[in-house]
Write an enzyme that holds these catalytic residues in place. Structure first.
Site, PDB file in Angstrom:
ATOM      1  N   LYS A   1       0.840  -1.203   0.000  1.00  0.00           N
ATOM      2  CA  LYS A   1       0.000   0.000   0.000  1.00  0.00           C
ATOM      3  C   LYS A   1       0.876   1.256   0.000  1.00  0.00           C
ATOM      4  CE  LYS A   1      -1.743   1.461   4.046  1.00  0.00           C
ATOM      5  NZ  LYS A   1      -1.372   2.830   4.408  1.00  0.00           N
ATOM      6  N   ASN A   2       1.878   1.289   0.890  1.00  0.00           N
ATOM      7  CA  ASN A   2       2.670   2.505   1.076  1.00  0.00           C
ATOM      8  C   ASN A   2       3.707   2.746  -0.006  1.00  0.00           C
ATOM      9  OD1 ASN A   2       1.094   3.012   3.239  1.00  0.00           O
ATOM     10  ND2 ASN A   2       2.599   2.401   4.777  1.00  0.00           N
TER      11      ASN A   2
ATOM     12  N   CYS B   1      -5.477  12.480  13.165  1.00  0.00           N
ATOM     13  CA  CYS B   1      -5.500  11.026  12.949  1.00  0.00           C
ATOM     14  C   CYS B   1      -5.454  10.367  14.312  1.00  0.00           C
ATOM     15  CB  CYS B   1      -4.289  10.665  12.093  1.00  0.00           C
ATOM     16  SG  CYS B   1      -3.938   8.922  12.035  1.00  0.00           S
TER      17      CYS B   1
ATOM     18  N   ARG C   1       0.077  14.381  13.421  1.00  0.00           N
ATOM     19  CA  ARG C   1       0.597  14.184  12.051  1.00  0.00           C
ATOM     20  C   ARG C   1       0.551  15.460  11.212  1.00  0.00           C
ATOM     21  NH1 ARG C   1      -1.355   8.416   9.841  1.00  0.00           N
ATOM     22  NH2 ARG C   1       0.495   8.653   8.558  1.00  0.00           N
TER      23      ARG C   1
ATOM     24  N   ASP D   1       4.724   0.481  12.297  1.00  0.00           N
ATOM     25  CA  ASP D   1       3.541  -0.194  11.758  1.00  0.00           C
ATOM     26  C   ASP D   1       3.465  -1.662  12.164  1.00  0.00           C
ATOM     27  OD1 ASP D   1       3.516   1.640   8.582  1.00  0.00           O
ATOM     28  OD2 ASP D   1       2.950   2.210  10.619  1.00  0.00           O
TER      29      ASP D   1
HETATM   30  C1  EPZ Z   1       4.108   6.936   6.615  1.00  0.00           C
HETATM   31  O1  EPZ Z   1       3.273   7.947   7.168  1.00  0.00           O
HETATM   32  C2  EPZ Z   1       3.222   5.695   6.451  1.00  0.00           C
HETATM   33  N1  EPZ Z   1       2.123   6.017   5.568  1.00  0.00           N
HETATM   34  C3  EPZ Z   1       2.699   5.269   7.815  1.00  0.00           C
HETATM   35  O2  EPZ Z   1       1.969   4.051   7.665  1.00  0.00           O
HETATM   36  C4  EPZ Z   1       3.868   4.992   8.739  1.00  0.00           C
HETATM   37  O3  EPZ Z   1       3.395   4.724  10.031  1.00  0.00           O
HETATM   38  C5  EPZ Z   1       4.786   6.226   8.805  1.00  0.00           C
HETATM   39  O4  EPZ Z   1       5.198   6.628   7.491  1.00  0.00           O
HETATM   40  C6  EPZ Z   1       6.041   5.958   9.616  1.00  0.00           C
HETATM   41  O5  EPZ Z   1       6.744   4.871   9.134  1.00  0.00           O
HETATM   42  C7  EPZ Z   1       2.338   6.022   4.220  1.00  0.00           C
HETATM   43  O6  EPZ Z   1       3.424   5.793   3.720  1.00  0.00           O
HETATM   44  C8  EPZ Z   1       1.163   6.341   3.360  1.00  0.00           C
HETATM   45  P1  EPZ Z   1       5.924  10.403   8.743  1.00  0.00           P
HETATM   46  P2  EPZ Z   1       3.757   9.480   7.183  1.00  0.00           P
HETATM   47  O7  EPZ Z   1       5.736  11.685   7.998  1.00  0.00           O
HETATM   48  O8  EPZ Z   1       4.639   9.742   6.035  1.00  0.00           O
HETATM   49  C9  EPZ Z   1       6.109  13.764  12.134  1.00  0.00           C
HETATM   50  C10 EPZ Z   1       0.157   2.549   7.877  1.00  0.00           C
HETATM   51  O9  EPZ Z   1      -0.238   1.953   8.880  1.00  0.00           O
HETATM   52  N2  EPZ Z   1       5.971  14.744  11.036  1.00  0.00           N
HETATM   53  O10 EPZ Z   1       7.125   9.609   8.437  1.00  0.00           O
HETATM   54  O11 EPZ Z   1       2.542  10.301   7.364  1.00  0.00           O
HETATM   55  C11 EPZ Z   1       4.851  12.899  12.307  1.00  0.00           C
HETATM   56  O12 EPZ Z   1       3.881  13.544  13.070  1.00  0.00           O
HETATM   57  C12 EPZ Z   1       0.573   4.033   8.007  1.00  0.00           C
HETATM   58  O13 EPZ Z   1       0.265   2.050   6.758  1.00  0.00           O
HETATM   59  C13 EPZ Z   1       5.991  16.091  11.345  1.00  0.00           C
HETATM   60  O14 EPZ Z   1       6.121  16.488  12.500  1.00  0.00           O
HETATM   61  O15 EPZ Z   1       4.615   9.509   8.531  1.00  0.00           O
HETATM   62  C14 EPZ Z   1       5.413  11.650  12.951  1.00  0.00           C
HETATM   63  O16 EPZ Z   1       5.506  11.834  14.315  1.00  0.00           O
HETATM   64  C15 EPZ Z   1       0.231   4.606   9.326  1.00  0.00           C
HETATM   65  N3  EPZ Z   1       5.834  16.974  10.329  1.00  0.00           N
HETATM   66  C16 EPZ Z   1       6.788  11.537  12.307  1.00  0.00           C
HETATM   67  O17 EPZ Z   1       7.121  12.820  11.781  1.00  0.00           O
HETATM   68  C17 EPZ Z   1       5.696  16.584   9.017  1.00  0.00           C
HETATM   69  O18 EPZ Z   1       5.555  17.440   8.127  1.00  0.00           O
HETATM   70  C18 EPZ Z   1       6.879  10.514  11.183  1.00  0.00           C
HETATM   71  O19 EPZ Z   1       5.812  10.721  10.301  1.00  0.00           O
HETATM   72  C19 EPZ Z   1       5.687  15.214   8.731  1.00  0.00           C
HETATM   73  C20 EPZ Z   1       5.838  14.307   9.756  1.00  0.00           C
END
Ligand code: EPZ
Length: 417
Positions: free
Chosen positions: A22-23, A116, A121, A304
C-alpha cells in the site's frame, strides 16, 4: 458495515502470498501526475486506500483503468490542480498529490489532512520543503495552496524523518530547475521504490535509501511500466500470526531484505525463521520469550508492526517493554487488548506487557489500521470468539485478510452488521 469474527485456538499452517505494498503504491500512483501518458502498474493491491487515491486522481481529470492488480494511470487529461476535502478526508496520504501537482501544474490546492487516531501528524515539513523550493504557500479555509512558475532546486533538511514528506519533495524536485538535496531523508523501501519509478520516468536521483538524496531536475518525464514491491507490513503481520499460533507458515512473493528488524525480533522471541529469495518460513514451535522493542525509522523496527508485536508479547514469558518513538498516540489498541485479558501498563511512550496471559474472546473495536490487525491476531489465540467491529480500518491496508487466514487454517469470517 462489517465485523470480523475469529474463533481462537487454531494453529496456522501452509503458504500465503503477500500482496503489493500500500505505502509504495500510493506515492507511485500519485507520481503518474508528473507525466502526460499512460503509466502501467502491476501488483497493485485491492485496498480501500488504493480506491481512494484512484478516486482522487480521477477527480483531477486523470484517466485511470483497473484490471485486477493492474492499474493504468494516464495524466495527459489532467485538468484540475485542486484536491477536495470530500476525498482527502478519507485518506491522509492524499497529501502525496501536492508535490507532483505543483511540479506539473505550477499550482496545487489540496485540502489539509485532518487529525488522525495515532497522532497529530502535521505536514509542516512538506510545506517547509516546498517553500525552500520557491513555492508560495497559503493556508486558508482548510486548504494549502501552493504556486510556483517553476520550482528551483535547494538544500532541504528534515527536522524529523518523514516518509511521505520525503516522497512529496522528491516528486516536486524531479522537475525543478537545478539540484535539490534532501538531508535526513526517509530510507524506507517504499521511498526507494518511488525513486526507482521516477528514475525510469527519466528523473535524475542519487542516494535513495540513504539519508541524503540528490535530485537534478529535468524538463520532462515520460510514462513508465512498474511492478509494486511486496508489502513488508502485511508480511510482518503474517509472520507474527505464525509465531503466535505455534504454526508453520511460508510467505511467498515477499522481500525478506525489507524485514530485517522484524525477523531479528521474531527470532529473539524464539520463532524459527528460514529465508529464501522471495520467501520466508516461520516456525512457531518454541515457547515465546519476552522482548524489548523501540520503534524507529527504517531500517529500525517499524512503528507499523508495534501493535502486532504487542499481541505476541502478551503470550510470551516474562515482561516486555515497547517504546513508541514515531507517533505520540499509538497505544489505542491497548484498551481493547485489555478487554481480551491482556496485562499491559502504559506510561507515556512506553508500554509494559506482562506475558503468558491467556486471552479470552470478546467484542472489540478497531481504531486504526494496524490496531485492527492486532485485534485479529489476538482473536487467533483468544479462547472462544472475538468480534472485531469497524473493520473498514482493516480493509484500508490488508487485502482479503480473512480469506488468507482461512487458507492457513484459521476459523475467521466476516459478517454484516
Ligand atoms: C508513513 O506515514 C506511512 N504512511 C505510515 O503508515 C507509517 O506509520 C509512517 O510513514 C512511519 O513509518 C504512508 O506511507 C502512506 P511520517 P507518514 O511523515 O509519512 C512527524 C500505515 O499503517 N511529522 O514519516 O505520514 C509525524 O507527526 C501508516 O500504513 C511532522 O512532524 O509519517 C510523525 O511523528 C500509518 N511533520 C513523524 O514525523 C511533518 O511534516 C513521522 O511521520 C511530517 C511528519
Amino acid at each position: 458495515m462489517d465485523k470480523i469474527v475469529v474463533e481462537g485456538g487454531r494453529r496456522l499452517e501452509g503458504k500465503v502470498a503477500i500482496s503489493g505494498a500500500k505505502n509504495a503504491a500510493l506515492p507511485i500512483l500519485a507520481s503518474s501526475l508528473l507525466t502526460d501518458g499512460p503509466c502501467r502498474y502491476t501488483n497493485v493491491p485491492d485496498l480501500r486506500d488504493i480506491h481512494s487515491i484512484i478516486e482522487l486522481l480521477q477527480s483531477l481529470g486523470v484517466h485511470v483503468e483497473r484490471d485486477g492488480q493492474t492499474v493504468v494511470v494516464n495524466a495527459s487529461s489532467l485538468s484540475s490542480s485542486e484536491a477536495l476535502y470530500e476525498i482527502v478526508r478519507k485518506m491522509r496520504a492524499s497529501i502525496l498529490v501536492l508535490g507532483p501537482l505543483l511540479a506539473r501544474m505550477q499550482h496545487a490546492r489540496v485540502s489539509l489532512p485532518g487529525g488522525c487516531a495515532i497522532g497529530a501528524r502535521p505536514i509542516n515539513l512538506h510545506l517547509k520543503g516546498l517553500a525552500l523550493l520557491g513555492a508560495e504557500i497559503d493556508l486558508e479555509h482548510g486548504y494549502v495552496e501552493a504556486r510556483a512558475a517553476r520550482l528551483k532546486g535547494a538544500e532541504i533538511y528534515f527536522d524529523t524523518v518523514s516518509v511521505t514528506g520525503t516522497e512529496n519533495l522528491l516528486m516536486a524536485a524531479v522537475l525543478a530547475e537545478g539540484v535539490t538535496i534532501l538531508r535526513n531523508a526517509a530510507r524506507e523501501p517504499e521511498v526507494v521504490a518511488l525513486a526507482d519509478v521516477l528514475r525510469r520516468m527519466g528523473a535524475k536521483i542519487e542516494g535513495a535509501g540513504t539519508a541524503n538524496i540528490t535530485v537534478t531536475g529535468v524538463d520532462r518525464l515520460h510514462p513508465v511500466e512498474a511492478d509494486i514491491i511486496p508489502d513488508r507490513i502485511e508480511a510482518g503481520t503474517f509472520m507474527v500470526a505464525a509465531a503466535l499460533t505455534a504454526g508453520d507458515v511460508t510467505l511467498t512473493d515477499c522481500e525478506p531484505d525489507h524485514l530485517g528488524a522484524v525477523t531479528d525480533k521474531l527470532a529473539q522471541a524464539g520463532a524459527g525463521i528460514e529465508q529464501a529469495p522471495g520467501s520466508i518460513r516461520v516456525l512457531g514451535d518454541r515457547p515465546l520469550a519476552g522482548l524489548d522493542i523501540r520503534t524507529q525509522t527504517y531500517p529500525g523496527f517499524p512503528t507499523d508492526m508495534q501493535a502486532q508485536f504487542m499481541v505476541l508479547m502478551t503470550m510470551a514469558a516474562g515482561q516486555s517493554i515497547i517504546t513508541e518513538t514515531i507517533f505520540e498516540n499509538r497505544f489505542i489498541h491497548v484498551s481493547e487488548l485489555k478487554r481480551l485479558g491482556a496485562d499491559i501498563v502504559v506510561s507515556g511512550e512506553t508500554a509494559v506487557i506482562r506475558g503468558r496471559a491467556s486471552l479470552s474472546g470478546a467484542p472489540v473495536m478497531a481504531t486504526d489500521l494496524r490496531a485492527s490487525a492486532s485485534l485479529v491476531l489476538a482473536g487467533l489465540v483468544a479462547e472462544g470468539v472475538t468480534e472485531i467491529n469497524r473493520v473498514y480500518h482493516l480493509d484500508r491496508g490488508y487485502e482479503r485478510i480473512e480469506a488468507k487466514l482461512q487458507q492457513l487454517g484459521a476459523s475467521i469470517w466476516r459478517e454484516k452488521i
